[in-house]
Design an enzyme around this catalytic site. Structure first.
Site, PDB file in Angstrom:
ATOM      1  N   GLY A  98      -9.070   4.074   7.366  1.00  0.00           N
ATOM      2  CA  GLY A  98      -8.783   5.508   7.467  1.00  0.00           C
ATOM      3  C   GLY A  98      -7.322   5.865   7.624  1.00  0.00           C
ATOM      4  O   GLY A  98      -6.893   6.899   7.124  1.00  0.00           O
ATOM      5  N   PHE A  99      -6.572   5.019   8.302  1.00  0.00           N
ATOM      6  CA  PHE A  99      -5.170   5.364   8.556  1.00  0.00           C
ATOM      7  C   PHE A  99      -4.304   4.105   8.483  1.00  0.00           C
ATOM      8  O   PHE A  99      -4.747   3.024   8.869  1.00  0.00           O
ATOM      9  CB  PHE A  99      -5.006   6.001   9.936  1.00  0.00           C
ATOM     10  CG  PHE A  99      -5.717   7.316  10.059  1.00  0.00           C
ATOM     11  CD1 PHE A  99      -5.093   8.502   9.662  1.00  0.00           C
ATOM     12  CD2 PHE A  99      -7.022   7.368  10.533  1.00  0.00           C
ATOM     13  CE1 PHE A  99      -5.775   9.713   9.737  1.00  0.00           C
ATOM     14  CE2 PHE A  99      -7.705   8.582  10.616  1.00  0.00           C
ATOM     15  CZ  PHE A  99      -7.075   9.760  10.220  1.00  0.00           C
ATOM     16  N   GLY A 100      -3.066   4.290   8.031  1.00  0.00           N
ATOM     17  CA  GLY A 100      -2.098   3.210   8.070  1.00  0.00           C
ATOM     18  C   GLY A 100      -1.484   3.116   9.458  1.00  0.00           C
ATOM     19  O   GLY A 100      -1.733   3.961  10.327  1.00  0.00           O
ATOM     20  N   GLY A 101      -0.698   2.069   9.655  1.00  0.00           N
ATOM     21  CA  GLY A 101       0.064   1.953  10.885  1.00  0.00           C
ATOM     22  C   GLY A 101      -0.730   1.583  12.130  1.00  0.00           C
ATOM     23  O   GLY A 101      -0.242   1.726  13.244  1.00  0.00           O
ATOM     24  N   HIS A 131      -8.493   1.066  -3.653  1.00  0.00           N
ATOM     25  CA  HIS A 131      -9.376   0.923  -2.493  1.00  0.00           C
ATOM     26  C   HIS A 131     -10.013   2.278  -2.218  1.00  0.00           C
ATOM     27  O   HIS A 131      -9.363   3.172  -1.679  1.00  0.00           O
ATOM     28  CB  HIS A 131      -8.530   0.429  -1.302  1.00  0.00           C
ATOM     29  CG  HIS A 131      -9.289   0.287  -0.025  1.00  0.00           C
ATOM     30  ND1 HIS A 131      -8.653   0.099   1.189  1.00  0.00           N
ATOM     31  CD2 HIS A 131     -10.622   0.288   0.240  1.00  0.00           C
ATOM     32  CE1 HIS A 131      -9.567   0.010   2.147  1.00  0.00           C
ATOM     33  NE2 HIS A 131     -10.760   0.125   1.614  1.00  0.00           N
ATOM     34  N   SER A 160       0.843  -1.197   0.000  1.00  0.00           N
ATOM     35  CA  SER A 160       0.000   0.000   0.000  1.00  0.00           C
ATOM     36  C   SER A 160       0.875   1.243   0.000  1.00  0.00           C
ATOM     37  O   SER A 160       1.649   1.476   0.935  1.00  0.00           O
ATOM     38  CB  SER A 160      -0.896   0.008   1.241  1.00  0.00           C
ATOM     39  OG  SER A 160      -1.473   1.290   1.387  1.00  0.00           O
ATOM     40  N   ASP A 214      -4.833   3.641  -1.820  1.00  0.00           N
ATOM     41  CA  ASP A 214      -5.909   4.049  -0.910  1.00  0.00           C
ATOM     42  C   ASP A 214      -6.390   5.451  -1.253  1.00  0.00           C
ATOM     43  O   ASP A 214      -5.664   6.427  -1.089  1.00  0.00           O
ATOM     44  CB  ASP A 214      -5.402   4.027   0.541  1.00  0.00           C
ATOM     45  CG  ASP A 214      -5.147   2.615   1.022  1.00  0.00           C
ATOM     46  OD1 ASP A 214      -6.089   1.812   1.000  1.00  0.00           O
ATOM     47  OD2 ASP A 214      -3.991   2.315   1.404  1.00  0.00           O
ATOM     48  N   ASP A 221      -6.752  -6.170   4.926  1.00  0.00           N
ATOM     49  CA  ASP A 221      -6.107  -4.855   4.849  1.00  0.00           C
ATOM     50  C   ASP A 221      -6.083  -4.234   6.239  1.00  0.00           C
ATOM     51  O   ASP A 221      -7.128  -3.992   6.836  1.00  0.00           O
ATOM     52  CB  ASP A 221      -6.909  -3.977   3.872  1.00  0.00           C
ATOM     53  CG  ASP A 221      -6.276  -2.612   3.634  1.00  0.00           C
ATOM     54  OD1 ASP A 221      -5.171  -2.356   4.159  1.00  0.00           O
ATOM     55  OD2 ASP A 221      -6.902  -1.799   2.917  1.00  0.00           O
ATOM     56  N   GLY A 222      -4.863  -3.975   6.715  1.00  0.00           N
ATOM     57  CA  GLY A 222      -4.706  -3.307   7.998  1.00  0.00           C
ATOM     58  C   GLY A 222      -3.865  -4.117   8.964  1.00  0.00           C
ATOM     59  O   GLY A 222      -4.269  -5.195   9.389  1.00  0.00           O
ATOM     60  N   GLY A 223      -2.672  -3.616   9.263  1.00  0.00           N
ATOM     61  CA  GLY A 223      -1.815  -4.275  10.249  1.00  0.00           C
ATOM     62  C   GLY A 223      -1.242  -5.594   9.782  1.00  0.00           C
ATOM     63  O   GLY A 223      -0.809  -6.414  10.604  1.00  0.00           O
ATOM     64  N   MET A 276     -12.077   4.648  -0.263  1.00  0.00           N
ATOM     65  CA  MET A 276     -12.716   4.937   1.023  1.00  0.00           C
ATOM     66  C   MET A 276     -13.377   6.297   0.873  1.00  0.00           C
ATOM     67  O   MET A 276     -12.912   7.308   1.408  1.00  0.00           O
ATOM     68  CB  MET A 276     -11.671   4.915   2.140  1.00  0.00           C
ATOM     69  CG  MET A 276     -11.279   3.503   2.548  1.00  0.00           C
ATOM     70  SD  MET A 276      -9.703   3.445   3.403  1.00  0.00           S
ATOM     71  CE  MET A 276      -8.607   3.384   1.991  1.00  0.00           C
ATOM     72  N   MET A 317      -8.901   8.294  -0.230  1.00  0.00           N
ATOM     73  CA  MET A 317      -9.720   8.717   0.919  1.00  0.00           C
ATOM     74  C   MET A 317     -10.182  10.147   0.687  1.00  0.00           C
ATOM     75  O   MET A 317      -9.417  10.988   0.214  1.00  0.00           O
ATOM     76  CB  MET A 317      -8.902   8.666   2.207  1.00  0.00           C
ATOM     77  CG  MET A 317      -8.252   7.322   2.500  1.00  0.00           C
ATOM     78  SD  MET A 317      -7.501   7.342   4.127  1.00  0.00           S
ATOM     79  CE  MET A 317      -6.574   5.800   4.099  1.00  0.00           C
ATOM     80  N   HIS A 328      -1.488  -1.482  -4.108  1.00  0.00           N
ATOM     81  CA  HIS A 328      -2.709  -1.067  -3.407  1.00  0.00           C
ATOM     82  C   HIS A 328      -2.707   0.450  -3.244  1.00  0.00           C
ATOM     83  O   HIS A 328      -1.772   1.030  -2.703  1.00  0.00           O
ATOM     84  CB  HIS A 328      -2.765  -1.761  -2.045  1.00  0.00           C
ATOM     85  CG  HIS A 328      -4.036  -1.544  -1.290  1.00  0.00           C
ATOM     86  ND1 HIS A 328      -5.183  -2.258  -1.527  1.00  0.00           N
ATOM     87  CD2 HIS A 328      -4.334  -0.689  -0.287  1.00  0.00           C
ATOM     88  CE1 HIS A 328      -6.139  -1.861  -0.695  1.00  0.00           C
ATOM     89  NE2 HIS A 328      -5.651  -0.903   0.073  1.00  0.00           N
ATOM     90  N   GLY A 371       1.109  -1.969   4.122  1.00  0.00           N
ATOM     91  CA  GLY A 371       1.672  -0.635   3.965  1.00  0.00           C
ATOM     92  C   GLY A 371       2.951  -0.487   4.761  1.00  0.00           C
ATOM     93  O   GLY A 371       4.062  -0.590   4.220  1.00  0.00           O
ATOM     94  N   MET A 386     -11.533  -5.447   6.140  1.00  0.00           N
ATOM     95  CA  MET A 386     -10.634  -4.604   6.924  1.00  0.00           C
ATOM     96  C   MET A 386     -10.270  -5.346   8.208  1.00  0.00           C
ATOM     97  O   MET A 386     -11.140  -5.912   8.879  1.00  0.00           O
ATOM     98  CB  MET A 386     -11.297  -3.270   7.286  1.00  0.00           C
ATOM     99  CG  MET A 386     -11.625  -2.350   6.121  1.00  0.00           C
ATOM    100  SD  MET A 386     -10.239  -1.887   5.062  1.00  0.00           S
ATOM    101  CE  MET A 386      -9.097  -1.140   6.224  1.00  0.00           C
TER     102      MET A 386
HETATM  103  C1  DX5 Z   1      -6.121   2.051   5.714  1.00  0.00           C
HETATM  104  C2  DX5 Z   1      -5.769   1.507   4.364  1.00  0.00           C
HETATM  105  C3  DX5 Z   1      -4.689   0.497   4.338  1.00  0.00           C
HETATM  106  C4  DX5 Z   1      -3.370   0.964   4.904  1.00  0.00           C
HETATM  107  C5  DX5 Z   1      -2.796  -0.229   5.597  1.00  0.00           C
HETATM  108  O1  DX5 Z   1      -7.453   2.414   5.792  1.00  0.00           O
HETATM  109  O2  DX5 Z   1      -6.897   0.895   3.760  1.00  0.00           O
HETATM  110  O3  DX5 Z   1      -4.489   0.016   3.012  1.00  0.00           O
HETATM  111  O4  DX5 Z   1      -2.464   1.428   3.963  1.00  0.00           O
HETATM  112  O5  DX5 Z   1      -1.649   0.171   6.254  1.00  0.00           O
HETATM  113  P1  DX5 Z   1      -0.855  -0.772   7.241  1.00  0.00           P
HETATM  114  O6  DX5 Z   1      -0.412  -1.950   6.452  1.00  0.00           O
HETATM  115  O7  DX5 Z   1       0.242   0.095   7.718  1.00  0.00           O
HETATM  116  O8  DX5 Z   1      -1.817  -1.167   8.340  1.00  0.00           O
HETATM  117 ZN    ZN Z   2      -6.498  -0.042   1.821  1.00  0.00          ZN
END
Ligand code: DX5
Ligand code: ZN
Length: 226
Positions: A144-147, A68, A11, A37, A177-179, A70, A39, A35, A199, A139
């Site tokens: 909404g946010f990475g990390g 993706h 991502s 994102d 997707d996520g973590g 959002m 938003m 990927h 990501g 999800m």
């Molecule tokens: C968050 C995004 C994810 C994000 C994942 O809403 O949809 O794609 O980039 O990031 P990580 O892998 O850091 O959780």
């Molecule tokens: Zn995503």
């Protein structure tokens, strides 16, 4: 039953936005999909990139784009991403009152159609819609946010979707997707996911391309493809 080789989709949300083309090239040799994102600061509080940036990025790589969305009102925007050449366009179930009709439009525009399910949305009401989709993105955080930290309880939805897809012989990628990282990807694979967005785990690594390969190996080891 045949198990397809897992897809790893870095991502670019976790990439350096001042050097996006270079960051895409950094994973080109090992990634399956890229990927992206999108938003809109309405469906989620965060704001990222839109169609013009995606169009510019499509021009600098041959990687298939996994977009993706959002965003609110995906019907207004999603088909343009398909027209631009995205491989897969995923929109959120929570943002769309007629997902099957939008999926049809995406497919007729030449893209795969994806349905995303956010953290607080149950999967059951959407199971019967899955034949209209090519990808189901579950999800494993709140969108909404990475990390953010991976939420293992959300894998119950992956298990339910996997059982349903296998029982109905659906041709469906189940994406998480996520973590997703080296310490979480195996449990997601065992639960039934076969596409993995990562990501932070890719772009915070010293060697992003190698991080993709390592993630794919872990997923393959957990559920060997047949
Ligand atoms: C968050 C995004 C994810 C994000 C994942 O809403 O949809 O794609 O980039 O990031 P990580 O892998 O850091 O959780
Ligand atoms: Zn995503």
């Amino acid at each position: 039953m045949t198990v397809p080789a897992p897809i790893v989709a870095p991502s670019i949300l976790a990439a350096d936005f001042a050097r996006l083309a270079d960051e895409v090239h950094a994973v080109e040799s090992t990634a399956d999909w890229l990927h992206v994102d999108v938003m809109d600061n309405h469906f989620v509080p965060n704001l990222t990139i839109g169609l013009p940036v995606v169009q510019s990025l499509l021009a600098v790589t041959t990687l298939p784009f996994d977009v993706h969305l959002m965003i609110e009102d995906p019907r207004r925007w999603a088909p343009s991403y398909a027209d631009a050449g995205a491989y897969n366009v995923t929109f959120h179930a929570e943002a769309c009152d007629n997902p099957v009709s939008l999926a049809k439009d995406l497919r007729s525009a030449g893209a795969k159609a994806g349905l995303a399910i956010d953290r607080d949305t149950p999967i059951e009401p959407y199971l019967d819609l899955l034949p209209s989709f090519d990808t189901l993105l579950i999800m494993t955080i709140k969108a909404g946010f990475g990390g953010q930290r991976f939420i293992p309880e959300l894998l119950d939805k992956v298990r339910t979707a996997r059982q349903h897809a296998d029982a109905g012989h659906l041709e469906l990628r189940i994406e998480v997707d996520g973590g997703i990282a080296a310490d979480t990807i195996e449990q997601a694979a065992v639960a039934g996911a076969d596409a993995f967005v990562a990501g932070t785990a890719v772009y915070a690594a010293a060697d992003p391309a190698a991080a993709v390969t390592q993630l794919r190996r872990l997923a393959e080891r957990a559920v060997p493809p047949t």
